[in-house]
Design an enzyme around this catalytic site. Sequence first.
Site, PDB file in Angstrom:
ATOM      1  CG  HIS A 204      43.811  52.771  48.963  1.00 62.72           C
ATOM      2  ND1 HIS A 204      44.803  53.831  49.355  1.00 62.72           N
ATOM      3  CD2 HIS A 204      43.844  51.938  50.057  1.00 62.72           C
ATOM      4  CE1 HIS A 204      45.227  53.289  50.461  1.00 62.72           C
ATOM      5  NE2 HIS A 204      44.839  52.163  50.893  1.00 62.72           N
ATOM      6  CB  CYS A 235      48.754  55.527  51.617  1.00 66.61           C
ATOM      7  SG  CYS A 235      50.630  55.372  51.586  1.00 66.61           S
TER       8      CYS A 235
END
Length: 282
Positions: A204, A235
């Site tokens: 990420h 997430c």
Amino acid sequence: MIRIVEVGPRDGLQSEKTTIPTDVKVAYIDALSSAGLQEIEAGAFVSPRWVPQLADAEAVFQKIRRAPGVTYSALVPNLQGLERAVTARVDKVAVFTAASETFNRHNINATIEESIARFGPVIAEARRRRLPVRGYVSTAFWCPYEGRISPERAVEVCRRLADAGVDEISVGDTIGKAAPAEVRAFLELARTVVPVERLAMHFHDTFHRAVENILESWKMGVMTFDSSAGGIGGCPYAPGASGNVATEAVVEALKQAGAEVRVDLAALAAARRIVAPALGRR
């Protein structure tokens, strides 16, 4: 050759608050299918209470146009999810755990040990049906609750997944905090336990290090990377996780570094233009 696993339709959309119509998801996946990607994670067969955005997984898999040579995969949490995936003619399934006990409890209400025991029957049944299985390891570098995760802890979870029979392990930097030195330390240890060709890296971009970490992983021998066209998603169980690294950025950086990447950026742009209005973005 570099293998990109496009996770936009699953990991990208799962945390979006606006409900995306099924037909938009189908058009989005069909556009991605023309981009030269080898694998598209097209959905998840989980409880709609957990992830309402992906409640239409069956319909999506029924309607997409399957391009030759493209693997269409899905996340499954249990045997019930696996049966739904098989009925929908999914090509590959994925199970998931974490390297952090606290994150695992927040995410799936189970310890790491319990989660691995829980999806043991899923792996066995998938193998019986000759379906490839991917295993996700979240928070492999940093956890929003526990802080830094040692390479030894993360590698031990990878070893457990390999022993359980998964074909591929996707190692996640869930809050996007890993630095290249940490990635290198993890991979130096991990590749002594799991063959590097069975590892994928999932970064990420919260702290804008994802591309740098991907290049470091490539130098260490990793050839498979997860990314999301346009950097969509993150997430929902990780505070501070701003989103996936953009597939476009990964492709450009690896090409400039001299890697062979056969992904069509124009086709990715077309896919972005399909889904962006439904997300309320330009």
